[in-house]
Motif scaffolding. Structure first.
Motif, short mmCIF file in Angstrom:
data_model
loop_
_atom_site.label_atom_id
_atom_site.label_comp_id
_atom_site.label_asym_id
_atom_site.label_seq_id
_atom_site.Cartn_x
_atom_site.Cartn_y
_atom_site.Cartn_z
N ARG A 131 0.87 -1.18 0.00
CA ARG A 131 0.00 0.00 0.00
C ARG A 131 0.90 1.23 0.00
NH1 ARG A 131 -3.04 -1.04 5.44
NH2 ARG A 131 -0.84 -1.45 5.92
N THR B 162 3.42 4.88 8.69
CA THR B 162 2.31 3.92 8.62
C THR B 162 1.09 4.49 7.90
OG1 THR B 162 1.50 4.64 10.79
CG2 THR B 162 3.04 2.78 10.74
N GLY B 163 1.20 5.71 7.41
CA GLY B 163 0.08 6.30 6.70
C GLY B 163 0.13 7.81 6.73
N GLU C 295 -7.59 9.14 8.32
CA GLU C 295 -6.26 8.53 8.25
C GLU C 295 -6.27 7.43 7.20
OE1 GLU C 295 -3.27 6.02 11.16
OE2 GLU C 295 -4.25 7.83 11.96
N VAL C 296 -5.27 7.44 6.34
CA VAL C 296 -5.11 6.43 5.29
C VAL C 296 -3.86 5.63 5.61
CG1 VAL C 296 -4.79 6.02 2.82
CG2 VAL C 296 -6.23 7.92 3.59
N ALA C 297 -4.02 4.33 5.79
CA ALA C 297 -2.89 3.47 6.13
C ALA C 297 -2.02 3.22 4.90
CB ALA C 297 -3.40 2.14 6.69
N ALA C 298 -0.73 3.03 5.14
CA ALA C 298 0.20 2.75 4.05
C ALA C 298 1.39 1.95 4.57
CB ALA C 298 0.70 4.07 3.43
#
Length: 553
Positions: A13, A268-269, A280-283
């Protein structure tokens, strides 16, 4: 700490911050590699500095306007399974550009064919030295593309290559001597000296501060030629965005990243705001293509920043710029697609911008783009002009506006530029013929793009801000946080932004080689982007390093 992951790129991601050219290129490459990519752009349109503006039938590119290093574009498109010929309608400009010298009635045209001979014709007495200079530029360009521009500088092994080791003494000399002095040793004509020195502006610095290694820039316009994609540089942005979407990337505009989320020393995002709400968008990986100063000071908490306040105080932000987008009634045949107006007091102009005085030179050495010479970007019987006035990186110069509505100082600078263009090109009524006018100032660059101190291009390519000294494309404090764009390696300009996107991919793959990645369907180590002929453009002779290059040094 970087962004390498044992699982590679596929399935990861990835969040890309910024929808400018480097962000779009990064999104396209990583999505093609199998990553799940979400790109967030704060503005309503993609493109960043490479934007566009339309009014009353005129269409303007608002940023980059030179299409140089075509093999870099070709390589990028091949990495995505297509070609520049398939994606763009490229025109080779003839002349490549026109130069007006203050106090000289007739301009100099650099033709598309026979450019080398035309340049040598300005200074026949220095023909042998000038030829050596251009031969050396080709050699240095080949060396840079094979061993430096595509390097993440994570391994020393590529620099033990025989070609690098053999050329090291010469390379060190080129790093130690400034470009203006190196050029002056190869020509006795002040006009030629200015033509050879002007590419330093593309690098965000002056000929006196740029290492002479950057004489390689003369290989681009004199040997390779200058091209134009119909539709402007916006067409390149649109093509790249289209490829990113086709590869599966999600490109979201009007989505502002407010913060990079870090947990346990790893990105982490991100926190993203849109329509009054923040989520919040996780990555697994975050790639910031925002100005590095913005990334560190707005998006990261203080404890996660890699660079100190002292480091930032010592950075050279490069020049600022005042831009003018002008719709003009009637034809302007005295202007080529690209025209340069060089002031007689050349050195004083650079000293005003980069020296202790920090003031707008008058007269300035200007750049004028007339895309209506090549493209349908203006109503019938009208012309489209893009004017760039180099100024100090100083936001106090102000902001621009429409129809004279910008700050007083910015509008005055544009008035002076219009008067100068009219006088030097034999168009005394130019100001009276302007029917559309928009100005842009250093404060706009800071507000719209977060440009450090209002710089127009990015950090200057001085010796301490070039190659490995420019700074890593991976955070030293936060694992999984990578950078792309003009403020990281390899540097300023659209081709460099494409390469910076590829460097992100190399990081994630764990590739440490110094050259371009192998294109799909080509074996590693096959002909590189630096050597491959560009479709329909031919290949210039590159002399042997041991002959002409040695003479030029």
């Amino acid at each position: 700490m970087g962004g390498m992951n044992d699982d590679g790129v596929r399935g990861q991601r990835v969040v890309v911050i910024g929808g400018g050219f480097s962000g779009l290129a990064t999104a396209a490459l990583l999505a093609r590699e199998g990553a799940h990519v979400s790109l967030f752009e704060a503005r309503e349109a993609l493109g960043g500095r490479a934007g566009s503006w339309e009014r009353d039938g005129f269409r303007f590119d608002t940023g980059p306007s030179w299409y140089l290093m075509p093999e870099v574009f070709d390589h990028f498109f091949r990495m995505l399974g297509t070609t520049a010929d398939d994606e763009l309608d490229l025109v080779r400009l003839d002349p490549s550009y026109r130069v007006y010298f203050e106090g000289t009635a007739e301009p100099f045209d650099l033709p598309a064919s026979g450019a080398r001979e035309a340049l040598l014709g300005l200074d026949p007495a220095s023909g042998r030295r000038l030829s050596a200079y251009l031969d050396s530029a080709a050699i240095t360009y080949r060396l840079a593309t094979r061993h430096f521009l595509y390097s993440t500088f994570t391994s020393l092994r590529p620099f033990l290559d025989r070609e690098v080791v053999r050329g090291l003494p010469r390379l060190l000399r080129l790093l130690a001597e400034p470009l203006d002095r190196f050029a002056a040793r190869h020509t006795g004509d002040d006009r030629v000296r200015r033509i050879l020195g002007y590419p330093a502006v593309f690098l965000g610095t002056s000929p006196g501060a740029a290492p002479s290694m950057y004489h390689l820039m003369s290989h681009l316009d004199v040997t390779q030629g200058v091209f134009y994609p119909r539709g402007g540089l916006t067409a390149v942005v649109d093509a790249t965005a289209g490829l990113a979407r086709r590869a599966g990337a999600e490109l979201l505009t009007d989505h502002r990243v407010e913060r990079i989320v870090v947990d346990g020393g790893r990105a982490t995002g991100v926190e993203v705001s849109h329509a009054g709400r923040t989520r919040e968008v996780a990555a697994d990986v975050v790639v910031s293509t925002a100005d590095l100063h913005v990334t560190e000071h707005r998006l990261l908490d203080a404890r996660h920043r890699s660079r100190s306040a002292r480091w930032w105080r010592r950075r050279d932000p490069g020049p600022g710029a005042v831009l003018a987008l002008l719709g003009v009634r009637g034809e302007l045949p005295r202007l080529a697609h690209h025209s340069l107006l060089f002031a007689e007091d050349w050195d004083a102009g650079f000293d005003a911008i980069f020296g202790g005085r920090r003031e707008v030179p008058n007269p300035a050495s200007l750049y004028v783009c007339r895309p209506s010479a090549t493209d349908d970007v203006a109503p019938a019987g009208h012309e489209n002009l893009f004017v760039l006035v180099p100024v100090p990186a100083d936001t106090s110069i102000g902001s621009g506006g429409v129809d004279g509505g910008g700050d007083t100082r910015v509008e005055r600078i544009v008035d002076d530029a219009i008067a100068q263009i009219g006088a030097w090109t034999g168009t005394p009524d130019l100001a009276d013929r302007v029917v559309v006018r928009r100005t842009i100032g250093p404060a706009d660059f800071e507000r719209e793009f977060g440009a450090f101190r209002g710089g127009a291009l990015g950090p200057a390519h001085t010796l301490r801000q070039s190659a490995l000294f420019r700074g890593s494309n991976a955070s030293a404090r936060v694992s999984g946080l990578l950078y792309a764009g003009a403020t990281t390696i390899p540097g300023i300009g659209l081709p460099m932004c494409l390469i910076s996107a590829e460097l992100v991919l190399k990081r994630l793959r764990g590739e440490t080689g110094a050259g371009p990645l192998a294109e799909p369907g080509r074996a590693p180590g096959s002909t590189s982007a630096a050597d491959r002929p560009v479709t329909g453009r031919g290949r210039a002779h590159v002399p042997d390093d041991r002959t002409a290059g040695a003479e030029a040094s």
